[in-house]
Scaffold this motif. Structure first.
Motif, PDB file in Angstrom:
ATOM      1  N   CYS A  33       0.860  -1.187   0.000  1.00  0.00           N
ATOM      2  CA  CYS A  33       0.000   0.000   0.000  1.00  0.00           C
ATOM      3  C   CYS A  33       0.894   1.234   0.000  1.00  0.00           C
ATOM      4  O   CYS A  33       1.806   1.337   0.813  1.00  0.00           O
ATOM      5  N   TYR A  35       0.216   4.111   0.942  1.00  0.00           N
ATOM      6  CA  TYR A  35      -0.090   5.035   2.037  1.00  0.00           C
ATOM      7  C   TYR A  35       0.315   4.518   3.412  1.00  0.00           C
ATOM      8  O   TYR A  35       0.425   5.272   4.368  1.00  0.00           O
ATOM      9  N   CYS A  36       0.500   3.200   3.543  1.00  0.00           N
ATOM     10  CA  CYS A  36       0.833   2.679   4.877  1.00  0.00           C
ATOM     11  C   CYS A  36       1.793   1.484   4.845  1.00  0.00           C
ATOM     12  O   CYS A  36       2.175   0.974   5.888  1.00  0.00           O
ATOM     13  N   ASN A  38       1.217  -1.547   3.997  1.00  0.00           N
ATOM     14  CA  ASN A  38       0.525  -2.841   4.101  1.00  0.00           C
ATOM     15  C   ASN A  38       0.818  -3.699   2.872  1.00  0.00           C
ATOM     16  O   ASN A  38       0.782  -3.213   1.761  1.00  0.00           O
ATOM     17  N   CYS A  47      -4.386  -0.154   0.315  1.00  0.00           N
ATOM     18  CA  CYS A  47      -5.049  -1.233   1.028  1.00  0.00           C
ATOM     19  C   CYS A  47      -6.476  -0.784   1.383  1.00  0.00           C
ATOM     20  O   CYS A  47      -6.784   0.398   1.306  1.00  0.00           O
ATOM     21  N   CYS A  50      -6.776   2.172   3.875  1.00  0.00           N
ATOM     22  CA  CYS A  50      -6.334   3.510   3.434  1.00  0.00           C
ATOM     23  C   CYS A  50      -7.171   4.054   2.291  1.00  0.00           C
ATOM     24  O   CYS A  50      -7.134   5.245   2.006  1.00  0.00           O
TER      25      CYS A  50
HETATM   26 ZN   LIG Z   1      -2.731   1.217   3.601  1.00  0.00          ZN
END
Ligand SMILES: [Zn+2]
Ligand SMILES: [Zn+2]
Length: 219
Positions: A33, A35-36, A38, A47, A50
């Motif tokens: 992901c 943004y994070c 994952n 994900c 997010c």
């Molecule tokens: Zn994420």
């Protein structure tokens, strides 16, 4: 020199850790992901957690994942060996960011609360940041953000964590200096991303050019 992680194999010239440990730390080659961090089965970009959510940072990267060797390193660092392991992790992080082509002027480590610092005696994210400074010459801006003693996040769901984290960080003198800079927000471990989001949300108010979130071990 023997590898600071496994203490067994020699470290090749100009390397930070041995080949086996390097493979173990960077074992994950799949999609993540953006943004994070994952892990994703498909290259879907984000994900489910997010998806459609606004983040306070512009980009997110993680050195690795907590589940294998990197998790053990973090635990070993917490209880002893903080200097040699912190140095190696900081050097690996600096090298990783260089490979990714991430530009940053200053490093802002996520602080520990006074209570946590007191019980542990040192701040491992700060140790890693200092090692990154040594390798890159980037300035570490510590003590510009404070953290209050918050209830443990273990066992709390995502919404509860976000609510607790909202009140966790506060600005101190000097945070205004991030204005117009490329900021690297650094944390050692990340579980849901709530801490990183709350931390960068506060930085965002002070007008940095960009914020890159960087985590050593994503859970
Ligand atoms: Zn994420
Ligand atoms: Zn090794």
């Amino acid at each position: 020199m023997n590898c600071p992680f496994c203490k067994a194999d020699p470290v090749p010239a100009k390397e930070i850790i041995c080949r086996k440990c390097r493979e173990e730390i960077f074992y994950y080659k799949g999609f993540r992901c953006r943004y994070c961090g994952n892990r994703l089965l498909y290259d879907s970009g984000s994900c489910p957690e997010c998806f459609g959510k606004k983040k306070s940072y512009n980009a997110f990267y993680n050195l690795g994942y907590y589940d294998r060797m990197l998790g053990d390193i973090i635990i070993r660092m917490k209880f002893r060996e903080n200097i040699s392991l912190g140095k190696a992790l900081g050097a690996l992080a600096a090298e990783h960011l260089e490979k990714l082509g991430v530009e940053y002027d200053v490093i802002l480590p996520v602080p520990l609360s006074p209570g946590r610092f007191h019980e542990r005696g040192f701040d491992q994210t700060l140790e890693i940041a200092k090692a990154m400074k040594k390798r890159t010459g980037r300035k570490v801006m510590d003590f510009v953000i404070g953290k209050t003693d918050i209830p443990p996040l273990v066992g709390k769901n995502r919404a509860e964590r976000a609510d607790i984290m909202r009140k966790a960080f506060f600005a101190k003198r000097g945070l205004e200096k991030v204005e117009g800079l490329n900021v690297l927000a650094l944390d050692d471990v990340c579980t849901t991303g709530a801490t990183m989001n709350a931390f960068t949300k506060l930085i965002r108010r002070y007008g940095p050019l960009r914020i890159t979130a960087y985590v050593i071990a994503r859970k």
